[in-house]
Design a protein around this motif. Structure first.
Motif, mmCIF file in Angstrom:
data_model
loop_
_atom_site.group_PDB
_atom_site.id
_atom_site.type_symbol
_atom_site.label_atom_id
_atom_site.label_comp_id
_atom_site.label_asym_id
_atom_site.label_seq_id
_atom_site.Cartn_x
_atom_site.Cartn_y
_atom_site.Cartn_z
ATOM 1 N N GLN A 28 0.829 -1.202 0.000
ATOM 2 C CA GLN A 28 0.000 0.000 0.000
ATOM 3 C C GLN A 28 0.868 1.259 0.000
ATOM 4 N N TYR A 80 -6.266 -3.948 -1.685
ATOM 5 C CA TYR A 80 -7.375 -3.749 -0.753
ATOM 6 C C TYR A 80 -8.337 -4.939 -0.794
ATOM 7 N N GLN A 136 -11.005 -5.378 1.995
ATOM 8 C CA GLN A 136 -11.388 -3.966 2.098
ATOM 9 C C GLN A 136 -12.009 -3.521 0.766
#
Length: 241
Positions: free
Chosen positions: A141, A167, A172
């Motif tokens: 990330q 993600y 997520q």
């Protein structure tokens, strides 16, 4: 696209800087002449620095591109069978994680050794991909978010696509959905609108929003008839029934 670049990135030509010096020399006194001479010398120094920096960066980028090619080849090297020994003249790896770890080290070395180069920027993108490959999502990330901020819109869009995938790997989905929506609104030469739409639809399904996903697939079919994207969307709609 599954967190990988599908096309080779097109590198823009490095544009040289220009310096313009202007002066008002209405009275040619000794004092004025000396000032003009000093200004001219400063201008020459600045021009030499700009040209020297341009030459240096291009030489650095040439070196970095060689290492980048080597690292990408490592990332694409085959995984050998469990009972097969390694061949000294043929690069292969015992596992996907071992391959990602080796490539990750090479990309990190390029980023460290050749900052501020185009190849170094691309190496950081792959650094994020391989970090995800070894399960280091925090680093993935971080690196991909850095590339997202670059002025190179094509590379930044690839980083966004990869970041959204990271993600999703962590469940997520809402963060991924926001990125895909942004890519749909602003596609690039490397990430087309249909490609972003397909990824968005998948993320909507993963986020338990089947009606929204269905609407996106139908939109893809309507906007891109008789294309591979429309075929994929059609198959997905069949699976939703």
């Amino acid at each position: 696209m599954r967190a990988e670049a599908r096309h080779q990135l097109k590198q823009d030509r490095f544009r040289g800087a220009t310096l313009q010096v202007a002066g008002d020399a209405a009275h040619w006194t000794v004092e004025h002449k000396s000032k003009i001479m000093v200004g001219a010398i400063i201008a020459l120094v600045v021009i030499a620095a700009v040209l020297g920096g341009w030459y240096y960066l291009n030489k650095q980028d040439e070196k970095a591109s060689i290492d980048l090619t080597r690292a990408i080849r490592a990332m694409d090297a085959p995984i050998r069978p469990a009972d097969a020994p390694a061949q000294p003249d043929f690069q292969s790896f015992a596992s996907v994680k071992e391959r990602a770890t080796d490539a990750h080290k090479q990309f990190q070395a390029i980023v460290d050794k050749y900052p501020h180069t185009r190849s170094g920027d691309m190496a950081r993108y792959f650094l994020g991909l391989t970090a995800a490959g070894i399960g280091d999502y925090a680093s993935a990330q971080k690196e991909l978010s850095t590339v997202v901020s670059y002025h190179n819109s094509d590379l930044a869009s690839l980083a966004k696509l990869a970041l959204a995938s990271v993600y999703r790997q962590q469940g997520q989905n809402k963060q991924a959905i926001e990125i895909y929506k942004a890519l749909v609104d602003k596609p690039t030469g490397m990430v087309s609108k249909p490609e972003a739409q397909l990824q968005l639809a998948e993320a909507l399904m993963a986020d338990r929003q089947p009606l929204e996903a269905k609407g996106m697939y139908e939109r893809i079919q309507k906007e891109n008839p008789a294309t591979p994207a429309a075929q994929i969307a059609g198959q997905a709609l069949q699976n939703l029934k």
